[in-house]
Design a protein around this motif. Structure first.
Motif, PDB file in Angstrom:
ATOM      1  N   PHE A   3      -4.147 -61.904  39.021  1.00 29.52           N
ATOM      2  CA  PHE A   3      -4.611 -62.420  37.736  1.00 29.52           C
ATOM      3  C   PHE A   3      -3.802 -61.868  36.562  1.00 29.52           C
ATOM      4  N   LEU A   4      -3.233 -60.683  36.728  1.00 26.19           N
ATOM      5  CA  LEU A   4      -2.444 -60.062  35.665  1.00 26.19           C
ATOM      6  C   LEU A   4      -0.969 -60.446  35.751  1.00 26.19           C
ATOM      7  N   GLY A   5      -0.640 -61.301  36.711  1.00 27.32           N
ATOM      8  CA  GLY A   5       0.725 -61.803  36.835  1.00 27.32           C
ATOM      9  C   GLY A   5       1.602 -61.054  37.817  1.00 27.32           C
ATOM     10  N   SER A   6       1.164 -59.889  38.287  1.00 28.08           N
ATOM     11  CA  SER A   6       1.996 -59.054  39.159  1.00 28.08           C
ATOM     12  C   SER A   6       1.954 -59.528  40.608  1.00 28.08           C
ATOM     13  N   LEU A   7       2.965 -59.118  41.379  1.00 29.96           N
ATOM     14  CA  LEU A   7       3.077 -59.496  42.784  1.00 29.96           C
ATOM     15  C   LEU A   7       2.581 -58.354  43.669  1.00 29.96           C
ATOM     16  N   GLU A   8       1.564 -58.633  44.457  1.00 30.28           N
ATOM     17  CA  GLU A   8       0.986 -57.615  45.331  1.00 30.28           C
ATOM     18  C   GLU A   8       1.886 -57.335  46.543  1.00 30.28           C
ATOM     19  N   ASP A   9       1.744 -56.138  47.101  1.00 32.76           N
ATOM     20  CA  ASP A   9       2.474 -55.736  48.305  1.00 32.76           C
ATOM     21  C   ASP A   9       1.700 -56.268  49.517  1.00 32.76           C
ATOM     22  N   LEU A  10       1.911 -57.541  49.848  1.00 31.90           N
ATOM     23  CA  LEU A  10       1.125 -58.180  50.902  1.00 31.90           C
ATOM     24  C   LEU A  10       1.371 -57.550  52.270  1.00 31.90           C
ATOM     25  N   LYS A  11       2.586 -57.134  52.542  1.00 35.00           N
ATOM     26  CA  LYS A  11       2.899 -56.563  53.858  1.00 35.00           C
ATOM     27  C   LYS A  11       2.067 -55.314  54.127  1.00 35.00           C
ATOM     28  N   GLY A  50     -26.363 -62.241  52.753  1.00 32.55           N
ATOM     29  CA  GLY A  50     -26.582 -60.797  52.680  1.00 32.55           C
ATOM     30  C   GLY A  50     -25.343 -59.951  52.861  1.00 32.55           C
ATOM     31  N   LEU A  51     -24.198 -60.474  52.467  1.00 29.00           N
ATOM     32  CA  LEU A  51     -22.972 -59.686  52.526  1.00 29.00           C
ATOM     33  C   LEU A  51     -22.831 -58.857  51.252  1.00 29.00           C
ATOM     34  N   THR A  52     -22.008 -57.836  51.314  1.00 33.45           N
ATOM     35  CA  THR A  52     -21.744 -57.011  50.140  1.00 33.45           C
ATOM     36  C   THR A  52     -20.278 -57.144  49.753  1.00 33.45           C
ATOM     37  N   VAL A  53     -20.021 -57.030  48.470  1.00 30.60           N
ATOM     38  CA  VAL A  53     -18.655 -57.087  47.954  1.00 30.60           C
ATOM     39  C   VAL A  53     -18.304 -55.734  47.364  1.00 30.60           C
ATOM     40  N   GLU A  54     -17.221 -55.139  47.844  1.00 27.05           N
ATOM     41  CA  GLU A  54     -16.742 -53.873  47.292  1.00 27.05           C
ATOM     42  C   GLU A  54     -15.426 -54.118  46.569  1.00 27.05           C
ATOM     43  N   ARG A  55     -15.422 -53.850  45.284  1.00 29.94           N
ATOM     44  CA  ARG A  55     -14.217 -54.086  44.484  1.00 29.94           C
ATOM     45  C   ARG A  55     -13.283 -52.874  44.533  1.00 29.94           C
ATOM     46  N   VAL A  56     -11.989 -53.184  44.626  1.00 28.89           N
ATOM     47  CA  VAL A  56     -10.960 -52.144  44.621  1.00 28.89           C
ATOM     48  C   VAL A  56     -10.271 -52.173  43.264  1.00 28.89           C
ATOM     49  N   PRO A  57     -10.145 -51.033  42.585  1.00 26.18           N
ATOM     50  CA  PRO A  57      -9.575 -51.019  41.231  1.00 26.18           C
ATOM     51  C   PRO A  57      -8.093 -51.363  41.187  1.00 26.18           C
ATOM     52  N   VAL A  58      -7.631 -51.616  39.968  1.00 29.56           N
ATOM     53  CA  VAL A  58      -6.227 -51.943  39.719  1.00 29.56           C
ATOM     54  C   VAL A  58      -5.516 -50.702  39.194  1.00 29.56           C
ATOM     55  N   GLN A  59      -4.318 -50.472  39.670  1.00 27.06           N
ATOM     56  CA  GLN A  59      -3.499 -49.367  39.172  1.00 27.06           C
ATOM     57  C   GLN A  59      -2.110 -49.909  38.859  1.00 27.06           C
ATOM     58  N   LYS A  60      -1.705 -49.762  37.606  1.00 26.02           N
ATOM     59  CA  LYS A  60      -0.403 -50.245  37.147  1.00 26.02           C
ATOM     60  C   LYS A  60      -0.202 -51.736  37.442  1.00 26.02           C
ATOM     61  N   GLY A  61      -1.247 -52.505  37.189  1.00 23.74           N
ATOM     62  CA  GLY A  61      -1.153 -53.949  37.302  1.00 23.74           C
ATOM     63  C   GLY A  61      -1.332 -54.524  38.687  1.00 23.74           C
ATOM     64  N   LYS A  62      -1.489 -53.642  39.700  1.00 25.45           N
ATOM     65  CA  LYS A  62      -1.645 -54.129  41.074  1.00 25.45           C
ATOM     66  C   LYS A  62      -2.809 -53.402  41.760  1.00 25.45           C
ATOM     67  N   THR A  63      -3.200 -53.915  42.905  1.00 21.98           N
ATOM     68  CA  THR A  63      -4.287 -53.309  43.661  1.00 21.98           C
ATOM     69  C   THR A  63      -3.943 -51.871  44.043  1.00 21.98           C
ATOM     70  N   ASP A  64      -4.872 -50.972  43.811  1.00 21.85           N
ATOM     71  CA  ASP A  64      -4.681 -49.561  44.159  1.00 21.85           C
ATOM     72  C   ASP A  64      -4.735 -49.431  45.684  1.00 21.85           C
ATOM     73  N   LEU A  65      -3.591 -49.209  46.307  1.00 21.65           N
ATOM     74  CA  LEU A  65      -3.509 -49.202  47.764  1.00 21.65           C
ATOM     75  C   LEU A  65      -4.267 -48.038  48.403  1.00 21.65           C
ATOM     76  N   SER A  66      -4.263 -46.894  47.746  1.00 22.51           N
ATOM     77  CA  SER A  66      -4.998 -45.749  48.311  1.00 22.51           C
ATOM     78  C   SER A  66      -6.503 -46.010  48.288  1.00 22.51           C
ATOM     79  N   ALA A  67      -6.988 -46.618  47.200  1.00 19.85           N
ATOM     80  CA  ALA A  67      -8.408 -46.960  47.113  1.00 19.85           C
ATOM     81  C   ALA A  67      -8.756 -48.053  48.125  1.00 19.85           C
ATOM     82  N   LEU A  68      -7.832 -48.987  48.326  1.00 19.46           N
ATOM     83  CA  LEU A  68      -8.049 -50.055  49.301  1.00 19.46           C
ATOM     84  C   LEU A  68      -8.197 -49.474  50.702  1.00 19.46           C
TER      85      LEU A  68
END
Length: 449
Positions: A218-226, A182-200
């Motif tokens: 999945f699109l090949g880009s490197l996310e800002d993990l820090k 019974g968990l829910t999944v909320e997807r965060v959109p992509v902006q310019k090939g990476k995860t939209d940090l403001s939406a996150l």
């Protein structure tokens, strides 16, 4: 069907029917109501002898395209990489090839040690404290990480925040897994090939159990993990990273950015594409969650004579404890594929893994620059590992057909998984692609565009 390659003879069948007390196989189905029982003969070809059957199967097999014959620029989660020759030799040894779970350590030290080494090398690549003895595949490992995140909050937190730049098939597996508890999944959109940090940042709140991103995505880009790690931990959620293990030979490990769990698929190390599977998932985490890791752990110990030995340890699966106390119902691991990955990593060594990863980076950069010079548009041009997205003036499927006519396997059509990416191709280039092959792709696309 009197063919020797069939395990059951007519005499075997006759004796079995006599033993269970029936006259024919049809009598076994007599309890099924006649009105729903099929009474005709299936329209199947007549059985063939062994020689004819082999010829037919070889004819069908020849219709498949082999990446060993044509240069492939198709990745999207499954990759063609160099496999040391020793890998196939080792995994075909009968003691490994037919092995199942090594419950009896006194007769399974070879397999247990191989799995222990697999765990150790995964820890070194990911920068984590412990890793399990492998899982079915990357998507399964990712889904299990979400269950661990929710479970460690005693299921008080019900939301999993996940980037849409995670592999689409992994997202589907995740959503299937979490529907049970019974968990829910909320997807965060992509902006310019990476995860939209403001939406996150807006999505992560006090009800969030875990945040999942992919690195490279999945699109090949490197996310800002820090930055993502900081936003996640500010809300006391777990930070989960899905990562291509080969990329970690060149990129900073997720563990150094504060990841709590790192998962992925070990396929790039010694495991063939083999039509999409089977492959081998890995699951690595911090010491804090040692007793909550799904699947199996192989530990190092000493026998009564003081000799180094290996055993399965901390088994918290439903086979060993009460179901409601179990961390997972995973009852197997990809032992043979984990062995292949371990042998491949051992054969390459630390320097070899880094060299192989750097070749992916360099080849991808060369191809991307060559395509730009040829007038091909690069979508969200930024640092990548071995994949990037290009824009074509038309349907990608049509370009791939034309490339195939020129003996090239093209990239992945992103419109198959994203509605807003028509005409966008995900191009993959590994260490196996030569300059000649990459130049050939550029030349043909330049003509087509």
């Amino acid at each position: 069907m009197n063919f020797r390659y069939l395990p059951m003879t007519k005499q075997d069948k006759k004796e079995m029917l006599k033993t269970i007390g029936v006259e024919s196989a049809e009598e076994l189905f007599s309890d099924i109501p006649a009105k729903i029982r099929y009474k005709g003969e299936l329209q199947l070809p007549l059985p063939a002898d062994e020689t004819s059957l082999l010829k037919e199967m070889q004819t069908l097999s020849s219709n498949n395209v082999n990446v060993k014959e044509l240069p492939s620029f198709l990745g999207a989660g499954v990759y063609e990489h160099y496999t040391p020759a020793i890998v196939d030799h080792v995994i075909r040894r009968s003691e490994f090839y037919t092995a199942y779970t090594p419950y009896q350590p006194e007769i399974s030290q070879g397999e247990l040690q191989a799995i222990f080494e697999f765990q150790t090398m995964i820890c070194e690549l990911t920068g984590m404290d412990i890793a399990n003895s492998s899982m079915y595949d990357g998507p399964t490992a990712l889904a299990e990480s979400a269950l661990l995140a929710a479970g460690q909050s005693k299921m008080k937190r019900k939301k999993i925040v996940v980037s849409e730049a995670v592999h689409p098939e992994s997202l589907h597996v995740l959503e299937t897994y979490v529907s049970g508890p019974g968990l829910t999944v909320e997807r965060v959109p992509v902006q310019k090939g990476k995860t939209d940090l403001s939406a996150l940042e807006k999505a992560v709140d006090e009800n969030t159990a875990g945040v999942i991103v992919q690195y490279p995505n999945f699109l090949g880009s490197l996310e800002d993990l820090k930055t993502i790690a900081e936003k996640t931990h500010d809300n006391n959620a777990l930070f989960i990273v899905s990562s291509n293990p080969l990329s970690l030979g060149a990129l900073t490990p997720p563990g150094e950015f504060g990841a709590d769990i790192v998962v992925g698929d070990a396929q790039p190390f010694g495991i063939p594409i083999q039509m999409g599977g089977p492959h081998c998932g890995y699951f690595a985490t911090t010491r804090k969650f040692m007793r909550k890791v799904p699947g199996r752990l192989v530990g190092q110990t000493q026998d009564e004579d003081g000799k180094r030995g290996f055993v399965l340890t901390l088994q918290a699966r439903e086979q060993h404890i009460r179901r409601d106390k179990a961390t997972s119902n995973i009852c197997s691991n990809q032992a043979l594929n984990a062995l292949a990955a371990a042998v491949a990593m051992s054969a390459l060594g630390k320097k070899g893994v880094r060299k192989m990863a750097m070749q992916n980076l360099q080849n991808a950069h060369y191809l991307k620059m060559s395509l730009k010079r040829a007038g091909i548009t690069i979508i969200d041009d930024q640092p990548v590992f071995n994949e990037f997205v290009i824009k074509l003036p038309g349907a990608v499927r049509e370009y791939n057909k034309k490339l195939f006519e020129k003996d090239i396997i093209g990239g992945f059509d992103l419109s198959e998984v994203y509605e807003n990416r028509e005409g966008q191709m995900l191009v993959c280039v590994t260490e196996l692609r030569t300059k000649k092959e990459m130049d050939h792709l550029v030349k043909e696309l330049e003509v087509l565009v």
